[in-house]
Design an enzyme around this catalytic site. Structure first.
Site, PDB file in Angstrom:
ATOM      1  N   TYR A  38      45.118  10.555  27.334  1.00 40.26           N
ATOM      2  CA  TYR A  38      44.962  11.936  27.530  1.00 40.26           C
ATOM      3  C   TYR A  38      45.224  12.876  26.234  1.00 40.26           C
ATOM      4  O   TYR A  38      44.977  14.005  26.251  1.00 40.26           O
ATOM      5  CB  TYR A  38      46.035  12.774  28.423  1.00 40.26           C
ATOM      6  CG  TYR A  38      45.920  11.892  29.956  1.00 40.26           C
ATOM      7  CD1 TYR A  38      44.830  11.089  30.357  1.00 40.26           C
ATOM      8  CD2 TYR A  38      46.932  12.309  31.069  1.00 40.26           C
ATOM      9  CE1 TYR A  38      44.916  10.644  31.442  1.00 40.26           C
ATOM     10  CE2 TYR A  38      46.764  11.686  32.194  1.00 40.26           C
ATOM     11  CZ  TYR A  38      45.558  10.904  32.642  1.00 40.26           C
ATOM     12  OH  TYR A  38      45.710  10.255  33.771  1.00 40.26           O
TER      13      TYR A  38
ATOM     14  N   ASN B  94      44.966   1.735  38.865  1.00 36.51           N
ATOM     15  CA  ASN B  94      43.522   1.516  39.432  1.00 36.51           C
ATOM     16  C   ASN B  94      43.075  -0.030  39.527  1.00 36.51           C
ATOM     17  O   ASN B  94      42.077  -0.457  39.341  1.00 36.51           O
ATOM     18  CB  ASN B  94      42.490   1.852  38.173  1.00 36.51           C
ATOM     19  CG  ASN B  94      42.373   3.315  38.074  1.00 36.51           C
ATOM     20  OD1 ASN B  94      42.106   4.076  38.868  1.00 36.51           O
ATOM     21  ND2 ASN B  94      42.711   3.828  36.922  1.00 36.51           N
TER      22      ASN B  94
ATOM     23  N   TRP C  21      45.837   9.659  42.392  1.00 32.61           N
ATOM     24  CA  TRP C  21      45.182  10.629  41.403  1.00 32.61           C
ATOM     25  C   TRP C  21      43.948  11.317  41.883  1.00 32.61           C
ATOM     26  O   TRP C  21      43.438  10.882  42.820  1.00 32.61           O
ATOM     27  CB  TRP C  21      44.960   9.886  39.849  1.00 32.61           C
ATOM     28  CG  TRP C  21      44.072   8.691  40.165  1.00 32.61           C
ATOM     29  CD1 TRP C  21      44.247   7.240  39.859  1.00 32.61           C
ATOM     30  CD2 TRP C  21      42.601   8.816  39.775  1.00 32.61           C
ATOM     31  NE1 TRP C  21      43.389   6.814  39.691  1.00 32.61           N
ATOM     32  CE2 TRP C  21      42.327   7.364  39.787  1.00 32.61           C
ATOM     33  CE3 TRP C  21      41.586   9.870  39.794  1.00 32.61           C
ATOM     34  CZ2 TRP C  21      40.778   7.113  39.462  1.00 32.61           C
ATOM     35  CZ3 TRP C  21      40.230   9.536  39.820  1.00 32.61           C
ATOM     36  CH2 TRP C  21      39.946   8.102  39.572  1.00 32.61           C
ATOM     37  N   SER C  22      43.802  12.649  41.120  1.00 31.24           N
ATOM     38  CA  SER C  22      42.904  13.402  41.794  1.00 31.24           C
ATOM     39  C   SER C  22      42.766  13.762  43.435  1.00 31.24           C
ATOM     40  O   SER C  22      41.877  13.496  43.996  1.00 31.24           O
ATOM     41  CB  SER C  22      41.253  13.011  41.619  1.00 31.24           C
ATOM     42  OG  SER C  22      41.202  12.902  40.128  1.00 31.24           O
ATOM     43  N   PRO C  23      44.203  14.089  43.895  1.00 34.63           N
ATOM     44  CA  PRO C  23      44.372  14.247  45.092  1.00 34.63           C
ATOM     45  C   PRO C  23      43.286  15.302  45.892  1.00 34.63           C
ATOM     46  O   PRO C  23      43.174  15.206  47.190  1.00 34.63           O
ATOM     47  CB  PRO C  23      45.776  14.710  45.408  1.00 34.63           C
ATOM     48  CG  PRO C  23      45.914  15.259  44.042  1.00 34.63           C
ATOM     49  CD  PRO C  23      45.240  14.393  43.146  1.00 34.63           C
TER      50      PRO C  23
ATOM     51  N   GLN D 144      35.673  18.257  43.681  1.00 33.09           N
ATOM     52  CA  GLN D 144      34.278  17.654  44.183  1.00 33.09           C
ATOM     53  C   GLN D 144      34.340  18.018  45.629  1.00 33.09           C
ATOM     54  O   GLN D 144      35.068  18.165  46.523  1.00 33.09           O
ATOM     55  CB  GLN D 144      34.588  16.080  43.797  1.00 33.09           C
ATOM     56  CG  GLN D 144      34.672  15.858  42.433  1.00 33.09           C
ATOM     57  CD  GLN D 144      33.190  16.162  41.547  1.00 33.09           C
ATOM     58  OE1 GLN D 144      32.116  15.912  42.028  1.00 33.09           O
ATOM     59  NE2 GLN D 144      33.477  17.129  40.830  1.00 33.09           N
TER      60      GLN D 144
ATOM     61  N   LYS E 183      52.787  26.418  42.189  1.00 38.43           N
ATOM     62  CA  LYS E 183      53.738  26.690  43.422  1.00 38.43           C
ATOM     63  C   LYS E 183      53.127  26.317  44.505  1.00 38.43           C
ATOM     64  O   LYS E 183      53.771  25.706  45.395  1.00 38.43           O
ATOM     65  CB  LYS E 183      54.144  28.054  43.191  1.00 38.43           C
ATOM     66  CG  LYS E 183      55.117  28.426  42.169  1.00 38.43           C
ATOM     67  CD  LYS E 183      56.047  29.777  42.461  1.00 38.43           C
ATOM     68  CE  LYS E 183      56.818  30.073  41.244  1.00 38.43           C
ATOM     69  NZ  LYS E 183      56.000  31.637  40.535  1.00 38.43           N
TER      70      LYS E 183
HETATM   71  N1  LIG Z   1      45.621   7.096  36.529  1.00 38.90           N
HETATM   72  C1  LIG Z   1      44.127   7.677  36.319  1.00 38.90           C
HETATM   73  O1  LIG Z   1      43.049   6.975  36.243  1.00 38.90           O
HETATM   74  C2  LIG Z   1      43.931   8.924  36.779  1.00 38.90           C
HETATM   75  C3  LIG Z   1      42.450   9.470  36.700  1.00 38.90           C
HETATM   76  C4  LIG Z   1      42.430  11.000  36.879  1.00 38.90           C
HETATM   77  C5  LIG Z   1      43.625  11.471  37.228  1.00 38.90           C
HETATM   78  N2  LIG Z   1      44.810  11.205  37.027  1.00 38.90           N
HETATM   79  C6  LIG Z   1      45.994  12.065  37.241  1.00 38.90           C
HETATM   80  O2  LIG Z   1      45.897  13.035  38.521  1.00 38.90           O
HETATM   81  C7  LIG Z   1      45.985  14.081  38.145  1.00 38.90           C
HETATM   82  C8  LIG Z   1      45.457  15.243  38.891  1.00 38.90           C
HETATM   83  O3  LIG Z   1      43.836  14.874  39.261  1.00 38.90           O
HETATM   84  P1  LIG Z   1      42.860  15.798  38.512  1.00 38.90           P
HETATM   85  O4  LIG Z   1      43.017  16.793  37.581  1.00 38.90           O
HETATM   86  O5  LIG Z   1      41.684  14.992  38.298  1.00 38.90           O
HETATM   87  O6  LIG Z   1      42.585  16.513  39.878  1.00 38.90           O
HETATM   88  P2  LIG Z   1      43.207  17.305  41.185  1.00 38.90           P
HETATM   89  O7  LIG Z   1      44.748  17.485  40.997  1.00 38.90           O
HETATM   90  O8  LIG Z   1      42.598  16.686  42.451  1.00 38.90           O
HETATM   91  O9  LIG Z   1      42.482  18.865  41.061  1.00 38.90           O
HETATM   92  C9  LIG Z   1      42.632  19.423  40.061  1.00 38.90           C
HETATM   93  C10 LIG Z   1      41.554  20.654  40.057  1.00 38.90           C
HETATM   94  O10 LIG Z   1      41.779  21.526  41.392  1.00 38.90           O
HETATM   95  C11 LIG Z   1      42.190  22.694  41.085  1.00 38.90           C
HETATM   96  N3  LIG Z   1      43.177  23.111  41.957  1.00 38.90           N
HETATM   97  C12 LIG Z   1      44.513  22.766  41.861  1.00 38.90           C
HETATM   98  N4  LIG Z   1      45.277  23.032  42.774  1.00 38.90           N
HETATM   99  C13 LIG Z   1      44.491  23.977  43.428  1.00 38.90           C
HETATM  100  C14 LIG Z   1      44.623  24.912  44.568  1.00 38.90           C
HETATM  101  N5  LIG Z   1      45.812  24.903  45.286  1.00 38.90           N
HETATM  102  N6  LIG Z   1      43.487  25.760  45.024  1.00 38.90           N
HETATM  103  C15 LIG Z   1      42.293  25.654  44.415  1.00 38.90           C
HETATM  104  N7  LIG Z   1      42.174  24.876  43.213  1.00 38.90           N
HETATM  105  C16 LIG Z   1      43.095  24.347  42.692  1.00 38.90           C
HETATM  106  C17 LIG Z   1      42.529  22.673  39.605  1.00 38.90           C
HETATM  107  O11 LIG Z   1      42.140  24.368  39.059  1.00 38.90           O
HETATM  108  P3  LIG Z   1      43.005  25.136  38.174  1.00 38.90           P
HETATM  109  O12 LIG Z   1      43.752  24.438  37.253  1.00 38.90           O
HETATM  110  O13 LIG Z   1      42.429  26.232  37.736  1.00 38.90           O
HETATM  111  O14 LIG Z   1      44.197  25.387  39.447  1.00 38.90           O
HETATM  112  C18 LIG Z   1      41.382  21.723  38.925  1.00 38.90           C
HETATM  113  O15 LIG Z   1      40.317  22.372  38.570  1.00 38.90           O
HETATM  114  C19 LIG Z   1      45.608  14.298  36.632  1.00 38.90           C
HETATM  115  O16 LIG Z   1      46.183  15.390  35.970  1.00 38.90           O
HETATM  116  C20 LIG Z   1      46.103  12.883  36.188  1.00 38.90           C
HETATM  117  O17 LIG Z   1      47.669  13.267  35.850  1.00 38.90           O
HETATM  118  C21 LIG Z   1      44.969   9.881  36.805  1.00 38.90           C
END
Ligand SMILES: NC(=O)c1ccc[n+]([C@@H]2O[C@H](COP(=O)([O-])OP(=O)(O)OC[C@H]3O[C@@H](n4cnc5c(N)ncnc54)[C@H](OP(=O)(O)O)[C@@H]3O)[C@@H](O)[C@H]2O)c1
Length: 298
Positions: free
Chosen positions: A51, A138, A185-187, A192, A238
């Site tokens: 990252y 993964n 991850w990406s919960p 999408q 929050k």
């Molecule tokens: N290990 C792996 O291979 C891997 C791969 C991908 C991700 N990850 C981990 O998983 C974490 C989260 O995944 P991610 O960042 O891909 O996606 P995510 O947490 O599923 O979604 C993040 C997106 O959702 C928006 N969001 C968050 N909370 C919200 C809410 N309550 N209402 C509306 N929009 C909301 C955020 O926008 P705003 O910021 O504008 O709120 C951002 O655009 C990563 O940061 C990383 O630590 C790990």
């Protein structure tokens, strides 16, 4: 231990909800976001060598005002370093960047390269008390089964994409049978498939005075999955933690189960060509930071 935490298979207690910093490539923005997240109540911070923001996370940890031993920090070993010597080197570099002498969870970021050599190094770091827990990321069940067959210390966690559109029920059942904690991850599917406006999720949320995001995070924790979520907005940070005061009914869980497409929300890596392209990007250094990896499909 309380309902906001889980106990890993080695007895270590981990917060259920973690704050992830993937795609936060601006160091100052990342540092501020992590400080804000910790002040909002997050106690698990999920970063990775790939990252490119471990230094920013380390600075945030030092200035957030919460004692280090109340935080749970995860970092991950990136593909070129996934070997015995590489893991020792990668671990030392990550610790230096983070400014830590102990990591709570150290994981192999992808199931590629010399995962067996790397795991021997992780086992040594764990035995030496430098990592409180070690895990994988993964690893689908075919790869995990092979991995477990030849290794000694069982991973404490496996990180997988998991959200309403890609629910991984089979992977979850397999991990549960092994006592390995699944972290999602990406919960929120990184937004999408218009997740935040999904009719089913919004309807269920309205019944509980919760948002679609809160419904999803609650659904995950009720299934025994620990989500890693990212938001750059203090209110949404929050909001995403505020999921422990309601319970989804069985009928609501079944409705959400109906949203599963069985397919990743990102670029699939289930063909030789896709994996080769991904590895080439990782080796040339063009894949860290999320510009290429886990690219949304549309
Ligand atoms: N290990 C792996 O291979 C891997 C791969 C991908 C991700 N990850 C981990 O998983 C974490 C989260 O995944 P991610 O960042 O891909 O996606 P995510 O947490 O599923 O979604 C993040 C997106 O959702 C928006 N969001 C968050 N909370 C919200 C809410 N309550 N209402 C509306 N929009 C909301 C955020 O926008 P705003 O910021 O504008 O709120 C951002 O655009 C990563 O940061 C990383 O630590 C790990």
């Amino acid at each position: 231990m309380n309902e906001t935490e889980v106990v890993l298979n080695n007895g270590v207690v981990m917060p259920k909800i973690g704050y992830g910093v993937f795609r936060m490539t601006d160091q100052a923005v990342c540092e501020e976001a992590v400080v804000q997240a910790i002040r909002s109540g997050y106690r698990l911070i999920d970063t990775a060598a790939a990252y490119g923001n471990e230094e920013a996370v380390g600075r945030a940890i030092r200035r957030c005002g919460v004692p280090r031993d109340e935080l749970f920090v995860t970092t991950k070993l990136w593909i070129p370093d996934i070997s015995y010597d590489g893991a020792k080197r990668g671990f030392a570099e990550s610790m230096e960047k983070l400014g830590l002498n102990l990591i709570d969870l150290f994981v192999i970021h992808q199931p590629y390269h010399d995962v067996f050599g790397a795991w021997r190094a992780l086992e040594e770091l764990y035995a030496a008390g430098k990592a409180r827990a070690i895990g994988v990321d993964n690893f689908t069940q075919d790869r995990l089964a092979d991995f477990l067959f030849w290794t000694r210390v069982k991973p404490a966690v496996n990180l997988l994409e998991c959200n309403p559109f890609f629910q991984r029920e089979d992977e979850l059942a397999y991990l549960k049978s092994l006592g390995i904690q699944m972290q999602a991850w990406s919960p929120l599917s990184a937004g999408q498939n218009d997740l935040f406006h999904n009719e089913t999720l919004c309807e269920i949320g309205a019944a509980h005075k919760k948002t679609a995001a809160q419904v999803v995070l609650r659904w995950l924790t009720q299934r025994g999955v620990a989500p890693l979520v990212k938001s750059s907005d203090p209110q949404r940070m929050k909001e995403n933690l505020d999921i422990f005061d309601f319970t989804l009914a069985e009928s609501e869980m079944r409705r959400i189960a109906g949203l599963d497409t069985g397919r990743t929300c990102f670029m699939p890596r289930n063909t030789g060509a896709a994996v080769t392209a991904f590895l080439e990007q990782a080796v040339t250094g063009s894949a860290p930071s999320g510009k290429v990896t886990d690219k949304p499909q549309k």
